[in-house]
Design a protein around this motif. Structure first.
Motif, PDB file in Angstrom:
ATOM      1  N   ARG A 154      45.759  38.704  55.089  1.00 60.92           N
ATOM      2  CA  ARG A 154      44.382  38.243  54.906  1.00 60.92           C
ATOM      3  C   ARG A 154      44.025  38.220  53.419  1.00 60.92           C
ATOM      4  N   THR A 155      43.004  37.457  53.064  1.00 55.93           N
ATOM      5  CA  THR A 155      42.505  37.461  51.689  1.00 55.93           C
ATOM      6  C   THR A 155      42.010  38.864  51.347  1.00 55.93           C
ATOM      7  N   ILE A 156      42.340  39.332  50.162  1.00 53.56           N
ATOM      8  CA  ILE A 156      41.975  40.685  49.721  1.00 53.56           C
ATOM      9  C   ILE A 156      40.851  40.586  48.695  1.00 53.56           C
ATOM     10  N   VAL A 157      39.800  41.365  48.894  1.00 57.68           N
ATOM     11  CA  VAL A 157      38.639  41.358  48.001  1.00 57.68           C
ATOM     12  C   VAL A 157      38.402  42.774  47.499  1.00 57.68           C
ATOM     13  N   LEU A 158      38.198  42.916  46.196  1.00 61.89           N
ATOM     14  CA  LEU A 158      37.931  44.246  45.655  1.00 61.89           C
ATOM     15  C   LEU A 158      37.083  44.164  44.399  1.00 61.89           C
ATOM     16  N   TYR A 159      36.514  45.292  44.046  1.00 61.61           N
ATOM     17  CA  TYR A 159      35.716  45.404  42.828  1.00 61.61           C
ATOM     18  C   TYR A 159      36.573  46.036  41.728  1.00 61.61           C
ATOM     19  N   GLU A 160      36.256  45.697  40.468  1.00 59.28           N
ATOM     20  CA  GLU A 160      36.956  46.314  39.352  1.00 59.28           C
ATOM     21  C   GLU A 160      36.044  46.388  38.136  1.00 59.28           C
ATOM     22  N   SER A 161      36.274  47.380  37.315  1.00 65.59           N
ATOM     23  CA  SER A 161      35.492  47.559  36.089  1.00 65.59           C
ATOM     24  C   SER A 161      36.174  46.815  34.939  1.00 65.59           C
ATOM     25  N   PRO A 162      35.428  46.504  33.875  1.00 63.18           N
ATOM     26  CA  PRO A 162      36.002  45.734  32.757  1.00 63.18           C
ATOM     27  C   PRO A 162      37.216  46.402  32.117  1.00 63.18           C
ATOM     28  N   HIS A 163      37.180  47.720  31.949  1.00 62.12           N
ATOM     29  CA  HIS A 163      38.271  48.379  31.232  1.00 62.12           C
ATOM     30  C   HIS A 163      39.539  48.544  32.066  1.00 62.12           C
ATOM     31  N   ARG A 164      39.473  48.251  33.369  1.00 59.63           N
ATOM     32  CA  ARG A 164      40.676  48.335  34.194  1.00 59.63           C
ATOM     33  C   ARG A 164      41.127  46.976  34.718  1.00 59.63           C
ATOM     34  N   LEU A 165      40.405  45.911  34.395  1.00 55.81           N
ATOM     35  CA  LEU A 165      40.702  44.602  34.960  1.00 55.81           C
ATOM     36  C   LEU A 165      42.125  44.134  34.629  1.00 55.81           C
ATOM     37  N   LEU A 166      42.496  44.161  33.356  1.00 60.86           N
ATOM     38  CA  LEU A 166      43.809  43.650  32.958  1.00 60.86           C
ATOM     39  C   LEU A 166      44.939  44.470  33.589  1.00 60.86           C
ATOM     40  N   LYS A 167      44.759  45.767  33.656  1.00 63.06           N
ATOM     41  CA  LYS A 167      45.773  46.614  34.288  1.00 63.06           C
ATOM     42  C   LYS A 167      45.928  46.252  35.760  1.00 63.06           C
ATOM     43  N   THR A 168      44.799  46.037  36.444  1.00 63.86           N
ATOM     44  CA  THR A 168      44.840  45.701  37.870  1.00 63.86           C
ATOM     45  C   THR A 168      45.504  44.353  38.094  1.00 63.86           C
ATOM     46  N   LEU A 169      45.192  43.362  37.249  1.00 66.56           N
ATOM     47  CA  LEU A 169      45.835  42.051  37.371  1.00 66.56           C
ATOM     48  C   LEU A 169      47.334  42.147  37.108  1.00 66.56           C
ATOM     49  N   GLU A 170      47.713  42.984  36.151  1.00 64.91           N
ATOM     50  CA  GLU A 170      49.137  43.189  35.873  1.00 64.91           C
ATOM     51  C   GLU A 170      49.838  43.793  37.095  1.00 64.91           C
ATOM     52  N   GLU A 171      49.170  44.730  37.757  1.00 70.39           N
ATOM     53  CA  GLU A 171      49.752  45.360  38.937  1.00 70.39           C
ATOM     54  C   GLU A 171      49.821  44.385  40.114  1.00 70.39           C
ATOM     55  N   PHE A 172      48.844  43.513  40.236  1.00 71.14           N
ATOM     56  CA  PHE A 172      48.928  42.477  41.268  1.00 71.14           C
ATOM     57  C   PHE A 172      50.150  41.591  41.023  1.00 71.14           C
ATOM     58  N   GLY A 173      50.381  41.249  39.764  1.00 73.65           N
ATOM     59  CA  GLY A 173      51.555  40.453  39.433  1.00 73.65           C
ATOM     60  C   GLY A 173      52.843  41.187  39.768  1.00 73.65           C
ATOM     61  N   GLN A 174      52.845  42.480  39.530  1.00 69.26           N
ATOM     62  CA  GLN A 174      54.034  43.298  39.785  1.00 69.26           C
ATOM     63  C   GLN A 174      54.348  43.404  41.276  1.00 69.26           C
ATOM     64  N   TYR A 175      53.301  43.643  42.082  1.00 75.94           N
ATOM     65  CA  TYR A 175      53.513  43.894  43.512  1.00 75.94           C
ATOM     66  C   TYR A 175      53.407  42.637  44.381  1.00 75.94           C
ATOM     67  N   PHE A 176      52.644  41.645  43.923  1.00 80.58           N
ATOM     68  CA  PHE A 176      52.412  40.437  44.723  1.00 80.58           C
ATOM     69  C   PHE A 176      53.182  39.231  44.191  1.00 80.58           C
ATOM     70  N   GLY A 177      53.562  39.286  42.921  1.00 82.41           N
ATOM     71  CA  GLY A 177      54.166  38.134  42.271  1.00 82.41           C
ATOM     72  C   GLY A 177      53.118  37.417  41.436  1.00 82.41           C
ATOM     73  N   GLU A 178      53.487  36.997  40.252  1.00 83.36           N
ATOM     74  CA  GLU A 178      52.528  36.387  39.323  1.00 83.36           C
ATOM     75  C   GLU A 178      52.032  35.026  39.766  1.00 83.36           C
ATOM     76  N   GLU A 179      52.709  34.405  40.752  1.00 82.92           N
ATOM     77  CA  GLU A 179      52.298  33.083  41.212  1.00 82.92           C
ATOM     78  C   GLU A 179      51.325  33.141  42.386  1.00 82.92           C
ATOM     79  N   ARG A 180      50.976  34.350  42.834  1.00 74.16           N
ATOM     80  CA  ARG A 180      50.031  34.461  43.945  1.00 74.16           C
ATOM     81  C   ARG A 180      48.660  33.927  43.500  1.00 74.16           C
TER      82      ARG A 180
END
Length: 237
Positions: A154-180
């Motif tokens: 299913r589509t995943i929805v979450l909240y994030e703060s400004p200082h953790r946004l880039l880290k979270t996107l990097e982790e999405f790329g790591q676990y989901f693949g950067e083309e998701r």
């Protein structure tokens, strides 16, 4: 006559999103509970609600709940507001609602503003089924959560703060693949509202080169369904 607990959504940015009903309920309430009275005071003043708000947040809600239940049993109307959006959605409120219901008292939640709904609808990702994660764990359990979500269809929805946004996107790329496919919205309903859509890699690149300010909602496409093969060789989902 027993009272009632009202959960009253407040605007997430644009004051025009306050409903007529929300204003009426706050004006009629005997007690107003607010996550932060410094934030709620200008809002109440703007809508001509001349009442004092009392603090009700994650650090005092357990202690304060018994007193609130007493008020309700005395027939008083109690209204709960958060700093922005709908109470109990990644904000204080769940514990109070649960305890009020345990005491066989009435709870009524008004419809209104919440950040994840417009972000999801804006994303262009499937909305027929989705999972709302709120804020991901900061440390303990974070890796485990990402591994589990990597299998979510299913589509995943979450909240994030400004200082953790880039880290979270990097982790999405790591676990989901950067083309998701994904979408990130910030400052919803405000002057500088922005929604960036594309692959996880494209969105991360965008925010690496732009100012990180405001509250963020991340939407990520679920894992594509894999095709299985029947005994006769035909594919099916």
């Amino acid at each position: 006559m027993e009272g009632k607990l009202f959960l009253v959504p407040t605007p997430i940015g644009n004051l025009e999103d306050m409903t007529f009903r929300a204003v009426r309920v706050l004006k009629e309430a005997d007690v107003i509970l607010a996550e932060d009275t410094r934030t709620s005071a200008p809002l109440l003043k703007h809508f001509g609600i001349d009442k004092k708000a009392y603090s009700h947040h994650q650090h005092n809600e357990h202690k304060a709940t018994s007193e609130i239940i007493k008020f309700l049993k005395q027939g008083q109307k109690v209204a709960l507001i958060s700093d922005a959006g709908t109470p109990a959605i990644s904000d204080p409120g769940f514990f109070l609602v649960r305890e009020v219901l345990k005491n066989d008292l009435q709870v009524e939640c008004l419809p209104g503003a919440t950040a994840f709904v417009p972000a999801l609808v804006n994303s262009g990702l499937p909305t027929d089924a989705f999972v709302f994660e709120g804020f991901l764990p900061v440390k303990k359990g974070r890796q485990t959560r990402f591994k589990k979500l990597a299998e979510e269809e299913r589509t995943i929805v979450l909240y994030e703060s400004p200082h953790r946004l880039l880290k979270t996107l990097e982790e999405f790329g790591q676990y989901f693949g950067e083309e998701r496919q994904a979408s990130v919205s910030r400052e919803l309903t405000k002057l500088y509202e922005e929604t960036v859509r594309g692959t996880v890699a494209e969105i991360k690149s965008h925010f690496e080169n732009n100012i990180l300010k405001g509250e963020f909602v991340i939407c990520v496409a679920g894992k594509p369904e894999t095709k299985k093969t029947k005994a006769d060789g035909r594919d099916y989902k």
